[in-house]
Design a protein around this motif. Structure first.
Motif, PDB file in Angstrom:
ATOM      1  N   ASP A   5       0.849  -1.184   0.000  1.00 40.35           N
ATOM      2  CA  ASP A   5       0.000   0.000   0.000  1.00 40.35           C
ATOM      3  C   ASP A   5       0.896   1.250   0.000  1.00 40.35           C
ATOM      4  O   ASP A   5       1.872   1.311   0.767  1.00 40.35           O
ATOM      5  CB  ASP A   5      -0.886  -0.039   1.252  1.00 40.35           C
ATOM      6  N   CYS A   6       0.568   2.223  -0.827  1.00 44.45           N
ATOM      7  CA  CYS A   6       1.494   3.355  -0.989  1.00 44.45           C
ATOM      8  C   CYS A   6       1.613   4.220   0.266  1.00 44.45           C
ATOM      9  O   CYS A   6       2.688   4.769   0.533  1.00 44.45           O
ATOM     10  CB  CYS A   6       1.112   4.198  -2.205  1.00 44.45           C
ATOM     11  N   SER A  43      -1.096   8.257 -11.505  1.00 45.00           N
ATOM     12  CA  SER A  43      -2.508   8.275 -11.817  1.00 45.00           C
ATOM     13  C   SER A  43      -3.193   7.391 -10.782  1.00 45.00           C
ATOM     14  O   SER A  43      -2.997   6.170 -10.787  1.00 45.00           O
ATOM     15  CB  SER A  43      -2.700   7.703 -13.227  1.00 45.00           C
ATOM     16  N   TYR A  49     -10.117  -3.485 -11.235  1.00 53.74           N
ATOM     17  CA  TYR A  49      -8.723  -3.792 -10.907  1.00 53.74           C
ATOM     18  C   TYR A  49      -8.701  -5.155 -10.223  1.00 53.74           C
ATOM     19  O   TYR A  49      -9.676  -5.524  -9.572  1.00 53.74           O
ATOM     20  CB  TYR A  49      -8.149  -2.736  -9.954  1.00 53.74           C
ATOM     21  N   TYR A  89      -7.857  -3.938  -6.072  1.00 54.23           N
ATOM     22  CA  TYR A  89      -8.442  -2.715  -5.514  1.00 54.23           C
ATOM     23  C   TYR A  89      -9.919  -2.591  -5.898  1.00 54.23           C
ATOM     24  O   TYR A  89     -10.298  -2.845  -7.032  1.00 54.23           O
ATOM     25  CB  TYR A  89      -7.661  -1.506  -6.037  1.00 54.23           C
ATOM     26  N   HIS A 104      -4.147  -4.338 -18.068  1.00 51.32           N
ATOM     27  CA  HIS A 104      -4.557  -3.484 -16.943  1.00 51.32           C
ATOM     28  C   HIS A 104      -5.641  -2.553 -17.490  1.00 51.32           C
ATOM     29  O   HIS A 104      -5.536  -2.078 -18.630  1.00 51.32           O
ATOM     30  CB  HIS A 104      -3.323  -2.692 -16.478  1.00 51.32           C
ATOM     31  N   SER A 133      -6.509   0.530 -16.849  1.00 53.32           N
ATOM     32  CA  SER A 133      -6.365   1.989 -16.882  1.00 53.32           C
ATOM     33  C   SER A 133      -4.898   2.399 -16.805  1.00 53.32           C
ATOM     34  O   SER A 133      -4.355   2.578 -15.715  1.00 53.32           O
ATOM     35  CB  SER A 133      -7.142   2.560 -15.690  1.00 53.32           C
ATOM     36  N   THR A 134      -4.278   2.543 -17.956  1.00 51.16           N
ATOM     37  CA  THR A 134      -2.854   2.908 -17.968  1.00 51.16           C
ATOM     38  C   THR A 134      -2.671   4.194 -18.773  1.00 51.16           C
ATOM     39  O   THR A 134      -3.537   4.560 -19.563  1.00 51.16           O
ATOM     40  CB  THR A 134      -2.017   1.814 -18.663  1.00 51.16           C
ATOM     41  N   PHE A 135      -1.535   4.849 -18.569  1.00 47.74           N
ATOM     42  CA  PHE A 135      -1.182   5.906 -19.518  1.00 47.74           C
ATOM     43  C   PHE A 135      -0.005   5.429 -20.376  1.00 47.74           C
ATOM     44  O   PHE A 135       0.755   4.550 -19.956  1.00 47.74           O
ATOM     45  CB  PHE A 135      -0.936   7.261 -18.873  1.00 47.74           C
ATOM     46  N   PRO A 161       3.289   6.355  -6.685  1.00 55.18           N
ATOM     47  CA  PRO A 161       2.662   5.577  -5.611  1.00 55.18           C
ATOM     48  C   PRO A 161       1.637   4.564  -6.118  1.00 55.18           C
ATOM     49  O   PRO A 161       1.251   3.655  -5.389  1.00 55.18           O
ATOM     50  CB  PRO A 161       1.981   6.636  -4.740  1.00 55.18           C
ATOM     51  N   PHE A 162       1.160   4.727  -7.367  1.00 55.92           N
ATOM     52  CA  PHE A 162       0.164   3.809  -7.931  1.00 55.92           C
ATOM     53  C   PHE A 162       0.724   3.237  -9.236  1.00 55.92           C
ATOM     54  O   PHE A 162       0.393   3.691 -10.336  1.00 55.92           O
ATOM     55  CB  PHE A 162      -1.152   4.554  -8.195  1.00 55.92           C
ATOM     56  N   LEU A 163       1.595   2.223  -9.093  1.00 62.75           N
ATOM     57  CA  LEU A 163       2.370   1.740 -10.248  1.00 62.75           C
ATOM     58  C   LEU A 163       1.548   1.209 -11.400  1.00 62.75           C
ATOM     59  O   LEU A 163       1.929   1.374 -12.556  1.00 62.75           O
ATOM     60  CB  LEU A 163       3.271   0.592  -9.776  1.00 62.75           C
ATOM     61  N   GLY A 164       0.433   0.501 -11.106  1.00 59.32           N
ATOM     62  CA  GLY A 164      -0.251  -0.206 -12.185  1.00 59.32           C
ATOM     63  C   GLY A 164       0.737  -1.150 -12.844  1.00 59.32           C
ATOM     64  O   GLY A 164       1.453  -1.903 -12.167  1.00 59.32           O
ATOM     65  N   ILE A 165       0.842  -1.095 -14.178  1.00 57.91           N
ATOM     66  CA  ILE A 165       1.827  -1.960 -14.853  1.00 57.91           C
ATOM     67  C   ILE A 165       3.098  -1.169 -15.202  1.00 57.91           C
ATOM     68  O   ILE A 165       3.834  -1.519 -16.127  1.00 57.91           O
ATOM     69  CB  ILE A 165       1.231  -2.697 -16.066  1.00 57.91           C
ATOM     70  N   SER A 214       4.137   2.214 -16.069  1.00 55.35           N
ATOM     71  CA  SER A 214       4.543   3.118 -17.153  1.00 55.35           C
ATOM     72  C   SER A 214       5.588   4.139 -16.678  1.00 55.35           C
ATOM     73  O   SER A 214       6.531   4.454 -17.417  1.00 55.35           O
ATOM     74  CB  SER A 214       3.319   3.832 -17.724  1.00 55.35           C
ATOM     75  N   GLU A 256       2.579  -0.749  -5.489  1.00 58.44           N
ATOM     76  CA  GLU A 256       1.378  -1.314  -6.122  1.00 58.44           C
ATOM     77  C   GLU A 256       0.883  -2.426  -5.200  1.00 58.44           C
ATOM     78  O   GLU A 256       1.698  -3.170  -4.648  1.00 58.44           O
ATOM     79  CB  GLU A 256       1.728  -1.840  -7.531  1.00 58.44           C
TER      80      GLU A 256
HETATM   81  C1  LIG Z   1      -4.896   4.115 -12.565  1.00 55.93           C
HETATM   82  S1  LIG Z   1      -3.955   2.736 -12.135  1.00 55.93           S
HETATM   83  C2  LIG Z   1      -2.291   3.242 -12.488  1.00 55.93           C
HETATM   84  C3  LIG Z   1      -1.861   2.836 -13.869  1.00 55.93           C
HETATM   85  C4  LIG Z   1      -0.438   3.265 -14.224  1.00 55.93           C
HETATM   86  N1  LIG Z   1      -0.350   4.710 -14.367  1.00 55.93           N
HETATM   87  C5  LIG Z   1       0.039   2.598 -15.522  1.00 55.93           C
HETATM   88  O1  LIG Z   1       0.218   3.297 -16.549  1.00 55.93           O
HETATM   89  O2  LIG Z   1       0.194   1.375 -15.530  1.00 55.93           O
HETATM   90  C6  LIG Z   1      -3.996   2.756 -10.382  1.00 55.93           C
HETATM   91  C7  LIG Z   1      -3.314   1.562  -9.700  1.00 55.93           C
HETATM   92  O3  LIG Z   1      -3.250   1.810  -8.294  1.00 55.93           O
HETATM   93  C8  LIG Z   1      -3.276   0.553  -7.618  1.00 55.93           C
HETATM   94  N2  LIG Z   1      -3.627   0.839  -6.211  1.00 55.93           N
HETATM   95  C9  LIG Z   1      -4.854   1.034  -5.663  1.00 55.93           C
HETATM   96  N3  LIG Z   1      -4.752   1.316  -4.350  1.00 55.93           N
HETATM   97  C10 LIG Z   1      -3.428   1.325  -4.054  1.00 55.93           C
HETATM   98  C11 LIG Z   1      -2.684   1.576  -2.869  1.00 55.93           C
HETATM   99  N4  LIG Z   1      -3.287   1.868  -1.708  1.00 55.93           N
HETATM  100  N5  LIG Z   1      -1.334   1.537  -2.921  1.00 55.93           N
HETATM  101  C12 LIG Z   1      -0.701   1.229  -4.098  1.00 55.93           C
HETATM  102  N6  LIG Z   1      -1.355   0.965  -5.259  1.00 55.93           N
HETATM  103  C13 LIG Z   1      -2.696   1.010  -5.240  1.00 55.93           C
HETATM  104  C14 LIG Z   1      -4.304  -0.241  -8.411  1.00 55.93           C
HETATM  105  O4  LIG Z   1      -4.144  -1.633  -8.209  1.00 55.93           O
HETATM  106  C15 LIG Z   1      -4.016   0.209  -9.853  1.00 55.93           C
HETATM  107  O5  LIG Z   1      -3.158  -0.690 -10.508  1.00 55.93           O
END
Ligand SMILES: C[S@@+](CC[C@H](N)C(=O)[O-])C[C@H]1O[C@@H](n2cnc3c(N)ncnc32)[C@H](O)[C@@H]1O
Length: 289
Positions: free
Chosen positions: A27-28, A47, A56, A59, A222, A224-226, A249-253, A255, A271
């Motif tokens: 968790d971030c 993001s 997701y 989450y 995933h 929602s990525t940029f 703080p919100f890595l996703g995959i 980017s 993530e």
């Molecule tokens: C919008 S996506 C980010 C996508 C990223 N920008 C990319 O291009 O791959 C948000 C991510 O935040 C993660 N997430 C949600 N809550 C979180 C937390 N408390 N700490 C870390 N990651 C979290 C989700 O699993 C999701 O993959």
């Protein structure tokens, strides 16, 4: 061929261009508190989940609005603690057709801790009518480029853009606009304006960054990525220098991690989903090889 990346305990990835890439399955909020000291991060590009019910893996993207904004506030305050005084915090968020205040509500929450220094419009798709652009040689016909999720409704327009809010602590962070400049269309401008430095002008705050065309849904693991180019441009705009440290703080995959590696910038990210972290390692390997 370079050695494949190995995923080590504590998330440190070996074999990259950056001095270090640290990816934490965590968790971030806890992660930033446990692992990042005050005033040590130069640039954050992130993001967060938009709270719009996306699917997701781990989450749940469906919090009551107040709870969601209170959580965003806590993340913003923690980012403020770790960011250097001249650091940049680029926050990407979009709206939903039925909820046109979402991005601004989030920005307004972050406003309690930061100054909004720039608003950048990430344009995913654009249509240009030839008749509107006059004698531009490169536009020979009506064109429409880029991808977007179509809106099936007679009330709403297709949403072809999202915001990148550029927050800083005091609103006076100097940027390096040169690397994101573009060539003049009308080359007579090069002589006309005294401030001009060669055939490049300020790109402005509309950034056309299309998604790659994909053939199969599996190519997007995933929801929602940029595109990698988005964090790359943000980091370049903040300014590349030695020992720069970026964070997401919100890595996703990943980017932002991939952009950091491409630029040789050290990186820390968090993530909560193991599957997404595994995907980052696959993407980093293929980017490197
Ligand atoms: C919008 S996506 C980010 C996508 C990223 N920008 C990319 O291009 O791959 C948000 C991510 O935040 C993660 N997430 C949600 N809550 C979180 C937390 N408390 N700490 C870390 N990651 C979290 C989700 O699993 C999701 O993959």
């Amino acid at each position: 061929m370079e050695k494949p990346l190995s995923y080590l305990p504590f998330g440190i990835i070996k074999g990259t261009r950056s001095s270090y890439l640290k990816l934490y399955l965590k968790d971030c909020l806890t992660g930033m508190k446990d692992f990042i000291k005050d005033d040590t991060i130069d640039v954050v590009v992130t993001s967060p989940p938009y709270n719009i019910g996306l699917n997701y893996n781990s989450y749940k993207d469906t919090l009551p609005r107040k709870e969601y904004l209170d959580w965003i506030k806590m993340v913003g305050t923690e980012i403020k603690r770790v960011l250097k005084n001249d650091g940049s915090f680029f926050l990407n968020i979009g709206n939903r057709p039925k909820d046109q205040w979402l991005a601004w509500d989030v920005a307004n929450t972050i406003r309690e801790d930061f100054t909004l220094q720039n608003v950048i419009h990430w344009v995913k798709s654009i249509a240009i009518n030839k008749q509107d652009v006059g004698n531009y040689q490169n536009v020979i016909d009506d064109i429409a480029v880029g991808h977007f999720k179509p809106v099936v409704s007679n009330r709403f327009l297709n949403d072809c853009h999202e915001y990148i809010f550029h927050f800083t602590k005091e609103g006076n962070t100097a940027l390096d606009k040169l690397p994101v400049r573009i060539p003049y269309q009308d080359k007579t401008n090069i002589r006309r304006w005294k401030s001009t430095k060669g055939d490049k002008r300020d790109r402005g705050n509309t950034w056309f960054i299309p998604y790659k065309t994909i053939q199969k849904r599996a190519e997007r693991p995933h929801p929602s990525t940029f595109p990698v180019k988005l964090p790359e441009m943000c980091i370049r705009l903040h300014g590349l220098k030695q020992d720069l440290v970026a964070m997401d703080p919100f890595l996703g995959i990943g980017s932002t991690a991939i952009a950091s590696n491409k630029l040789g910038v050290s990186f820390i990210g968090f993530e909560i989903d193991k599957g997404y972290i595994d995907e980052i390692v696959i993407r980093l390997n293929s980017a490197i090889n």
